[in-house]
Design a protein around this motif. Structure first.
Motif, PDB file in Angstrom:
ATOM      1  N   PRO A 100       1.100  -1.318  -0.077  1.00 55.22           N
ATOM      2  CA  PRO A 100      -0.136   0.099  -0.067  1.00 55.22           C
ATOM      3  C   PRO A 100       0.805   1.392  -0.253  1.00 55.22           C
ATOM      4  N   THR A 101       0.455   2.363  -0.834  1.00 54.37           N
ATOM      5  CA  THR A 101       0.858   3.625  -0.622  1.00 54.37           C
ATOM      6  C   THR A 101      -0.151   4.725  -0.609  1.00 54.37           C
ATOM      7  N   MET A 102       0.284   5.586  -0.093  1.00 55.33           N
ATOM      8  CA  MET A 102      -0.714   6.837   0.476  1.00 55.33           C
ATOM      9  C   MET A 102      -1.647   7.418  -0.717  1.00 55.33           C
ATOM     10  N   ALA A 103      -0.810   7.852  -1.937  1.00 55.45           N
ATOM     11  CA  ALA A 103      -1.506   8.658  -2.869  1.00 55.45           C
ATOM     12  C   ALA A 103      -2.835   7.781  -3.456  1.00 55.45           C
ATOM     13  N   PRO A 104      -2.726   6.434  -3.765  1.00 59.02           N
ATOM     14  CA  PRO A 104      -3.901   5.986  -4.251  1.00 59.02           C
ATOM     15  C   PRO A 104      -5.135   5.749  -3.226  1.00 59.02           C
ATOM     16  N   ALA A 105      -4.645   5.576  -2.040  1.00 60.91           N
ATOM     17  CA  ALA A 105      -5.658   5.596  -0.930  1.00 60.91           C
ATOM     18  C   ALA A 105      -6.539   6.947  -0.811  1.00 60.91           C
ATOM     19  N   LEU A 106      -5.493   8.115  -0.520  1.00 61.95           N
ATOM     20  CA  LEU A 106      -6.071   9.396  -0.578  1.00 61.95           C
ATOM     21  C   LEU A 106      -7.072   9.581  -1.640  1.00 61.95           C
TER      22      LEU A 106
END
Length: 167
Positions: A100-106
């Motif tokens: 997981p990475t932050m940009a796609p989640a946000l």
């Protein structure tokens, strides 16, 4: 077949976790800022009336109650969270769930604000993007912050799901 099972398990764990984070934020917001959380019974009321063919209400609070509306609303809240986790996985693939990475989640979390702004609020009588509420910009800001927190929750829950599914 393995990927389908991994997809479903990841979506359920990530969506549930992110929705829990959003609900914790709602409790903190209420305690620190005095801003009440959404009454999910009203979501259940809207869904109950939707099942009988009524899509729009002038004010959902003035519409007749529906049996089990609180349970319906809370169940829908979590199922919607799981659905948005599914959207995240469709958009960015299972590789995102594996790392997981932050940009796609946000991106998905903030993008999910479209659902209340364009569907639920107008259907429940609050207008597009809360335009018919007493303080539309305050409601919009609270919604944006809450959905950003949901996005952060997708990221955190993504890592927790990864750890649970890949011991």
């Amino acid at each position: 077949m393995v990927d389908a099972a991994e997809f479903v398990a990841s979506a359920v764990l990530i969506g549930t976790g992110a929705t829990v984070v959003m609900d914790i934020w709602g409790m903190v917001r209420k305690r620190l800022l005095g801003v009440p959380s959404l009454d999910y019974a009203l979501v259940g009321r809207w869904l109950g009336h939707l099942a009988s063919g009524r899509l729009r209400h002038d004010r959902i609070t003035a519409s007749p109650q529906v049996a089990g509306e609180r349970v319906i609303g809370w169940a829908a809240h979590y199922l919607i969270g799981i659905g948005f986790a599914g959207v995240l996985l469709v958009m960015f693939g299972l590789d995102w769930a594996r790392q997981p990475t932050m940009a796609p989640a946000l991106t998905v979390g903030i993008g999910s604000i479209a659902a209340p702004f364009l569907v639920m609020q107008p259907a429940m009588g609050a207008g597009i993007a809360a335009s018919r509420t007493p303080h539309p910009w305050a409601a919009r800001l609270q919604g944006l912050v809450t959905h950003t927190v949901f996005g952060g929750g997708l990221y955190v829950a993504g890592w927790l799901a990864h750890l649970l599914l890949n011991p």
